[in-house]
Design an enzyme around this catalytic site. Structure first.
Site, PDB file in Angstrom:
ATOM      1  N   LYS A   1      42.082  41.617  35.291  1.00 29.48           N
ATOM      2  CA  LYS A   1      41.975  41.343  36.980  1.00 29.48           C
ATOM      3  C   LYS A   1      43.293  40.868  37.188  1.00 29.48           C
ATOM      4  CE  LYS A   1      38.194  38.753  37.214  1.00 29.48           C
ATOM      5  NZ  LYS A   1      38.131  38.792  36.057  1.00 29.48           N
TER       6      LYS A   1
ATOM      7  N   THR B   1      46.422  40.820  35.986  1.00 26.81           N
ATOM      8  CA  THR B   1      47.309  41.850  35.676  1.00 26.81           C
ATOM      9  C   THR B   1      47.320  42.674  37.033  1.00 26.81           C
ATOM     10  OG1 THR B   1      47.386  41.386  33.320  1.00 26.81           O
ATOM     11  CG2 THR B   1      48.509  43.271  34.255  1.00 26.81           C
TER      12      THR B   1
ATOM     13  N   ARG C   1      44.509  32.152  40.812  1.00 25.75           N
ATOM     14  CA  ARG C   1      43.935  30.694  40.346  1.00 25.75           C
ATOM     15  C   ARG C   1      45.026  30.233  39.191  1.00 25.75           C
ATOM     16  NH1 ARG C   1      38.279  31.758  37.742  1.00 25.75           N
ATOM     17  NH2 ARG C   1      39.259  33.748  37.177  1.00 25.75           N
TER      18      ARG C   1
ATOM     19  N   LYS D   1      41.207  33.744  24.795  1.00 27.23           N
ATOM     20  CA  LYS D   1      41.519  34.688  25.981  1.00 27.23           C
ATOM     21  C   LYS D   1      43.163  34.917  26.280  1.00 27.23           C
ATOM     22  CE  LYS D   1      40.187  36.112  30.399  1.00 27.23           C
ATOM     23  NZ  LYS D   1      39.217  35.804  31.447  1.00 27.23           N
TER      24      LYS D   1
ATOM     25  N   ALA E   1      34.278  30.096  36.836  1.00 26.39           N
ATOM     26  CA  ALA E   1      33.551  31.244  37.229  1.00 26.39           C
ATOM     27  C   ALA E   1      31.891  31.452  36.890  1.00 26.39           C
ATOM     28  CB  ALA E   1      34.047  32.409  37.028  1.00 26.39           C
TER      29      ALA E   1
ATOM     30  N   PHE F   1      35.639  36.933  36.296  1.00 24.02           N
ATOM     31  CA  PHE F   1      34.664  37.541  35.451  1.00 24.02           C
ATOM     32  C   PHE F   1      34.212  38.981  36.218  1.00 24.02           C
ATOM     33  CE2 PHE F   1      32.990  33.254  33.740  1.00 24.02           C
ATOM     34  CZ  PHE F   1      33.817  33.547  32.403  1.00 24.02           C
TER      35      PHE F   1
ATOM     36  N   PHE G   1      45.471  51.069  29.059  1.00 28.32           N
ATOM     37  CA  PHE G   1      45.932  50.787  27.628  1.00 28.32           C
ATOM     38  C   PHE G   1      46.483  51.660  27.019  1.00 28.32           C
ATOM     39  CE2 PHE G   1      43.302  47.261  29.170  1.00 28.32           C
ATOM     40  CZ  PHE G   1      43.716  46.291  28.679  1.00 28.32           C
TER      41      PHE G   1
ATOM     42  N   TRP H   1      50.923  47.384  33.872  1.00 25.94           N
ATOM     43  CA  TRP H   1      51.171  46.550  32.534  1.00 25.94           C
ATOM     44  C   TRP H   1      52.458  47.043  32.201  1.00 25.94           C
ATOM     45  CZ3 TRP H   1      52.176  46.867  27.578  1.00 25.94           C
ATOM     46  CH2 TRP H   1      52.036  45.707  26.668  1.00 25.94           C
TER      47      TRP H   1
END
Length: 554
Positions: free
Chosen positions: A68, A70, A91, A102, A270, A298, A379, A407
Site C-alpha cells: 500500500k 509503495t 504514516r 514486516k 490499525a 491493513f 511482483f 516498484w
C-alpha cells in the site's frame, strides 16, 4: 534488482528547502531537521482547501504486506508525471516492524520516501515524544497513588499502561512497582507498543494544540471504587504532556525518490486504533495540492472502514476516489496456497479462487458510495496468466484493474493508474456516506460493521459488554464511532479463515473507551497490543558496514 536501501543510497536528493518551495511552503513555515527533512508550521499556510482526496487501501494482506505504501508513493509520483500537483500523506513507521518481520514503512523499490534510513529509525523524534508523554502520565498516576491517592483511584482498575516502540513480548503483562514501601504499591500492569497508545491516536485526530490538550485531558486513566472514571486532567498531567508534544504535532515534510513532496506524520495501530496518518497533515495537504494521496492500514475491512467511519467522520473529510491494492501472492494465499509456497511457480487456479477476497472488498467499498480502482501491484514472479485472471475477475466485479510496476519503474510504472484515478477524483464521490449514523447505539454500530463488512452471521456481545456500552452512552459517549480490533488476515476473527468466509461468528470479548481519541474500541479475537519478535527477526540482518553505512533495512 538492488535492495531497497541500495536504491535509496543511489538516489539524488534535493534540499528540503527546495522541496518545500516546490510544494508552496513558505520559508517562515519551514523548520528544517537537517538537510532532507523538516517540520512544517501549518499556522502560516493557506486556509482554503480545494484538493481531491485519494485513499489507497488493499485486500487482506500476507504477513509481508501488499505494498500500500509503495503504491501510494508510486501513484503520487505518477500524478506529478501527468501534470497534477500532488501531495503524499503517509504514516510514520514504527521500530517494531522494522526490527521484526514486516520491515519499514517508507515504500520499496523505486517508490520510496526519503531519507529512507532516517524515516525508518528515529526520524524527527515524534514517536519518542509520544512515548515520553504517555509514560509521563503513567509516572504521574503512580506518583499520585504513592502520595496519598486523594482521587481514590482503585489500584485494581488502573487502565493506563506504559508503552515502548519495540516488539517485546516479555513486557505484555508485568507486576510493578516492586521493591518495598519506597517504590510504591505493587499492581499488575504492562506495556503496549507506542503505535497502540491512545496518545498516538489523539495526535493523529487533533486539529491543533488546544484540541490536543483537551483530548489528552479527556483520557480515562482508571476508575474509583465507585466505578466513576478518573481522567488525565484529574492528575494534572495534560499541560506537561502537551509541552512534550508541541513539536510532534507539526507534520514532517520529506521527498520521494523523484523529489516530490510527502508528509509523514503519526502512525496509529490499525487494529487497536484507526490506522491513518494525522488529520493535520491531511488537511494541510488538501490546502496545498490539487490531489492528496493517503493510505489506511491493513486491508480495506479494517483500514478503509476506519478511515471513512472514524477519520472522515471526526475530521469532516471524504475521499474522492479509492484505490484497492491487490497482488497475485495475496490472492494465491486467499485461494489456499501456503505462505511458504507463494513463490513456487504459476498457479492460476489459486488466484481465481482467491479472487473471492477481492470481490468482497470491492463490494464493501461500494457500500460507502465509491467504486474502487484496482491497482495490481506487480511482483517479478507474477505471470501474465495470473495477472489476466485478476483483471478478468475485477471487471466481473465491476471495477477497473490496472497493472502497476512502480516498484521497478517508479512513477512511470503507475501512470495509467494515475490517469484513471485523477479522472475519478475530479468527478468526486457525490454518493459517499458512512456505514452508520453517529446517533446509532454503540452495540448496533459494532453489529453493523461485523455484519456488513465482515459478513458475520452472528455477533456475540456479552451482557457485561452491553452493560458497559450502555453506561458509556449515559456518560455522553454514545455518538462515538466504533474501532474494531481483530486479525488483519481474515474477514473473521480466525486468521486461518482466508478468502471470503461466511457463516462465522464475531465474538466481542471486551470494549475499551478511548475518550480522548473519540472512539470506542471493540476487541474480537486475540489481538496483541504489544507484538513479539519472530524466531528470526529482521534485526539479525541489520548492521553497519565497514564504511559506517546501514545495511539490512527494507
Amino acid at each position: 534488482m538492488p535492495t531497497d536501501i541500495e536504491i535509496a543510497r543511489q538516489a539524488t536528493l534535493i534540499p528540503i528547502t527546495e522541496v518545500a518551495k516546490n510544494a508552496g511552503v513558505p520559508d517562515e513555515a519551514l523548520i528544517p531537521y537537517g538537510k532532507y527533512k523538516a517540520k512544517v508550521d501549518t499556522a502560516t499556510l493557506p486556509t482554503t482547501s480545494n484538493g481531491k482526496l485519494i485513499l489507497v487501501t488493499a485486500v487482506n494482506p500476507t504477513p509481508a504486506g501488499e505494498g500500500k505504501t509503495t503504491t501510494s508513493v508510486g501513484l503520487s509520483d505518477a500524478l506529478h508525471r501527468i501534470g497534477k500537483k500532488t501531495m503524499l500523506c503517509l504514516r510514520e513507521p514504527s521500530l517494531g516492524p522494522c526490527f521484526g518481520v514486516k520491515g519499514g514503512g517508507a515504500g520499496g523499490g523505486k517508490s520510496q520516501v526519503m531519507p529512507m534510513d532516517e524515516i525508518n529509525l528515529h526520524f524527527t523524534g515524534d514517536f519518542h515524544a509520544i512515548t515520553s508523554a504517555h509514560n509521563l502520565l503513567s509516572a504521574m498516576i503512580d506518583n499520585h497513588i504513592y502520595w496519598g491517592n486523594s482521587l481514590d483511584i482503585d489500584l485494581r482498575r488502573v487502565t493506563w499502561r506504559r508503552v515502548l516502540d519495540m516488539n517485546d513480548r516479555a513486557l505484555r503483562q508485568i507486576v510493578g512497582p516492586l521493591g518495598g514501601v519506597s517504590n510504591g504499591f505493587p499492581r499488575e500492569t504492562g506495556f503496549d507498543i507506542t503505535v497502540a497508545s491512545e496518545i498516538m491516536a489523539i495526535l493523529c485526530l487533533a486539529s491543533d494544540l488546544d484540541d490536543l490538550q483537551k483530548r489528552l485531558g479527556d483520557i480515562i486513566i482508571g476508575y474509583r471504587r465507585d466505578r466513576t472514571p478518573v481522567f488525565c486532567r484529574d492528575v494534572k498531567a495534560d499541560p506537561a504532556m502537551t509541552v512534550l508534544l508541541k513539536d510532534a504535532i507539526l507534520p514532517n515534510l520529506v521527498q520521494t525518490l523523484e523529489n516530490r513532496p510527502a508528509f509523514l506524520h503519526g502512525g496509529p495501530f490499525a487494529n487497536i486504533a484507526h490506522g491513518c496518518n494525522s488529520v493535520i497533515a491531511t488537511k494541510t495537504a488538501l490546502r496545498m495540492a490539487d490531489y492528496v494521496v493517503t493510505e489506511a492500514g491493513f486491508g480495506a475491512d479494517l483500514g478503509a472502514e476506519k478511515f471513512m467511519d472514524i477519520k472522515c467522520r471526526l475530521a469532516g473529510l471524504k475521499p474522492d476516489a479509492i484505490v484497492l491494492v491487490a497482488t497475485v501472492r495475496a490472492l494465491k494465499m486467499n485461494g489456499g496456497v501456503a505462505k511458504a509456497d507463494l513463490t513456487k511457480g504459476e498457479n492460476v487456479d489459486a488466484v481465481r479462487a482467491g479472487s473471492v477476497n477481492l470481490k468482497r472488498h470491492i463490494e464493501n467499498v461500494k457500500k460507502f458510495g465509491i467504486t474502487p480502482t484496482i491497482a495490481i501491484n506487480h511482483f517479478y514472479l507474477d505471470t501474465d496468466a495470473e495477472i489476466a485472471v485478476i483483471q478478468e475477475m475485477a471487471k466481473e466485479f465491476g471495477a477497473d484493474a490496472v497493472i502497476c510496476k512502480h516498484w521497478a519503474e517508479g512513477g512511470a510504472g503507475a501512470e495509467e493508474l494515475a490517469q484513471i484515478v485523477a479522472t475519478k477524483a475530479d468527478a468526486g464521490a457525490p454518493d459517499f456516506d458512512q456505514l452508520y449514523p453517529s446517533s446509532m447505539p454503540l452495540a448496533d454500530k459494532i453489529t453493523t460493521v461485523a455484519t456488513e463488512i465482515y459478513r458475520a452471521e452472528n455477533v456475540a456481545i456479552p451482557t457485561a459488554v452491553r452493560k458497559q456500552l450502555k453506561q458509556w452512552e449515559e456518560m455522553g459517549y454514545g455518538e462515538f464511532p466504533v474501532c474494531m480490533a481483530k486479525t488483519q488476515y481474515s474477514f473473521s476473527t480466525d486468521p486461518t479463515q482466508l478468502g471470503a468466509p461466511t457463516g462465522h461468528e464475531i465474538a466481542i470479548r471486551e470494549v475499551r473507551l478511548s475518550a480522548g481519541a473519540g472512539f470506542v474500541v471493540a476487541i474480537a479475537g486475540d489481538i496483541m497490543t504489544m507484538p513479539g519478535l519472530p524466531k528470526v527477526p529482521s534485526a539479525e540482518g541489520i548492521y553497519l558496514d565497514e564504511n559506517g553505512q546501514i545495511e539490512g533495512l527494507f
